[in-house]
Design a protein around this motif. Structure first.
Motif: not given
Length: 474
Positions: A92, A462, A407-408, A90, A410, A448
């Motif tokens: 940050t 985001d 949205d999330k 993931p 890697s 996503s």
């Protein structure tokens, strides 16, 4: 007649070659050394032991080679696994992205919209830019609004929010243009749409798919947003898989294999059917002729596709000579390398806009690998080879009609995204993000890549929206 016995001792031929005695064919004697000659005289069981030792030595050598090969393969596999694991960790968000998400979205740049009064239509191309009649650049800052190309035959969100409100929301996000995909099957069937798919748009209940598509486009243009229509896929389904029937604009050469069949002439006829509804709408500025042309297993040649694009483009320009004709690259719209030597030429000059798609998984199968794991220099080298040379050389406009990220993300997603944003900002590129939709149509699966929440009203503020806001304002 007594049996002849052949000896390997005796005469030599020319050059010192030893031959067997009593042989009518002068067969060379085996090249034994002195030890071998002595071994021939040993008892059979001792000779067998010597052969076993030799065989074991050869076997041990083979085992050593196999072990070495296994170590090499294993180390390569471990390195690949380690790289993939690192890319899938993931990511940050950086402090700038976190700060952006905590602040209100900046208002749109009103002067960037065609309806602002700053532009004189129609548009045309000049070098690397799309310009108005006064030569002022109109930069495509676009988003995709999909759904009409999928199984439900209509743009997404019409059961959640009125189309006028969705158009106003897209404008609030700062996008001055929208790419609107359709499927050829939608045009062929033009079905009535089920009422429950239109609950937020009751005035559309009872209408057919093409009527609803036209109504959505009209809502966008009434909000001052430019629209580019896109023929996305032949069969009404999610694009794009390995189905050869949807790998190009025509599939009649595949015979009975395809559920939805289409010739090149029919493909052009479908375009004419769709665009006839927008001939008098000045903010419908162009036609993106086909999404992600690739052929069966990437076999589509640029010349073949360019020739078909010229046919379709000229047919549409007869309907309205002011439209821009958008031609994507081959290899799923990644590759425009052939456009330099073999450009698309239309009957009306200065109407061709090229299009490229760039995703994290793009670049697979190449020496450099997928874009998710490339360094910035390697990424830029690929961009310049595929399409960047057209922009940097001021040869023709290139619209990055599709790109996107989750949205999330890697680490690999973030690496791709950061490299792409850095390059697009550096060259001040025209772009089209995929996509606005929070849900995929078929099974209402979460999207996503979405830029809005399920209410089709709340923006996702985001890292993606941060960078696109910067792209718009370059």
């Amino acid at each position: 007649m007594p049996e002849e016995r052949h000896s390997y001792e005796g005469s030599e031929g020319s050059g010192g070659t030893r031959y067997a005695h009593n042989s009518p064919y002068r067969i060379p004697a085996p090249p034994y050394d002195d030890e071998d000659a002595d071994n021939v005289l040993l008892p059979l069981h001792k000779r067998r032991n010597i052969l076993r030792r030799r065989f074991n030595m050869e076997s041990n050598t083979a085992k050593m080679l196999l072990l070495l090969a296994a170590l090499v393969v294993g180390s390569l596999f471990y390195r690949f696994w380690k790289t993939e694991k690192a890319m899938n960790m993931p990511w940050t968000p950086d402090p700038g992205s976190r700060l952006f998400s905590e602040r209100p979205l900046l208002p749109p740049v009103e002067s960037a919209f065609l309806a602002s009064g700053n532009f004189e239509l129609p548009l045309r191309t000049k070098g690397r830019d799309i310009v108005d009649q006064k030569g002022h650049r109109f930069k495509l800052a676009s988003v995709n609004w999909y759904g009409a190309s999928d199984e439900l035959f209509i743009p997404g969100g019409l059961d959640v929010r009125h189309r006028n409100d969705i158009a106003a929301m897209i404008r609030t996000l700062g996008f001055n243009s929208v790419r609107m995909p359709y499927s050829d099957e939608m045009v062929m069937l033009n079905p009535h749409i089920l009422p429950h798919l239109l609950t937020a748009n009751p005035d559309l209940i009872g209408l057919r798919a093409l009527d609803i598509f036209e109504a959505v486009v009209d809502s966008l243009t009434e909000a001052g947003i430019a629209v580019i229509i896109n023929d996305h896929i032949t069969s009404a389904t999610w694009c794009c898989g390995a189905d050869p029937c949807d790998a190009g604009w025509a599939n009649d050469h595949l015979g009975p294999l395809c559920r939805v069949k289409q010739t090149e002439d029919e493909w052009i006829e479908h375009w004419e059917t769709v665009m006839a509804r927008f001939v008098n709408n000045p903010l419908v500025i162009g036609a993106d002729l086909r999404n992600e042309v690739r052929g069966v297993w990437g076999t589509m040649t640029w010349d073949r596709w360019a020739t078909a694009a010229e046919r379709a483009g000229n047919a549409l320009l007869k309907m309205n000579p002011d439209w821009l004709i958008v031609v994507g690259g081959t290899e799923s719209s990644n590759d425009l390398a052939g456009a330099g030597e073999r450009p698309v030429k239309l009957d009306v000059d200065n109407r061709v806009v090229y299009s490229a798609h760039v995703y994290a998984w793009s670049g697979w199968g190449s020496m450099g690998g997928r874009y998710a794991k490339r360094s910035y220099p390697s990424f830029v080298k690929s961009m310049r080879h595929n399409w960047g040379y057209l922009v940097e050389g001021n040869l023709a406009p290139v619209w990055i009609g599709e790109f996107g990220a989750p949205d999330k993300p890697s680490e690999g997603d973030a690496n791709y995204w950061q490299n792409l944003m850095r390059y697009l900002k550096a060259i001040d590129a025209d772009f089209g993000y995929w996509a606005i939709n929070p849900r995929k149509p078929r099974q209402n699966e979460k999207e996503s890549y979405a830029l809005v929440e399920d209410d089709w009203a709340t923006p996702v503020l985001d890292y993606r929206m941060k960078d696109m806001t910067e792209l718009i304002r370059v």
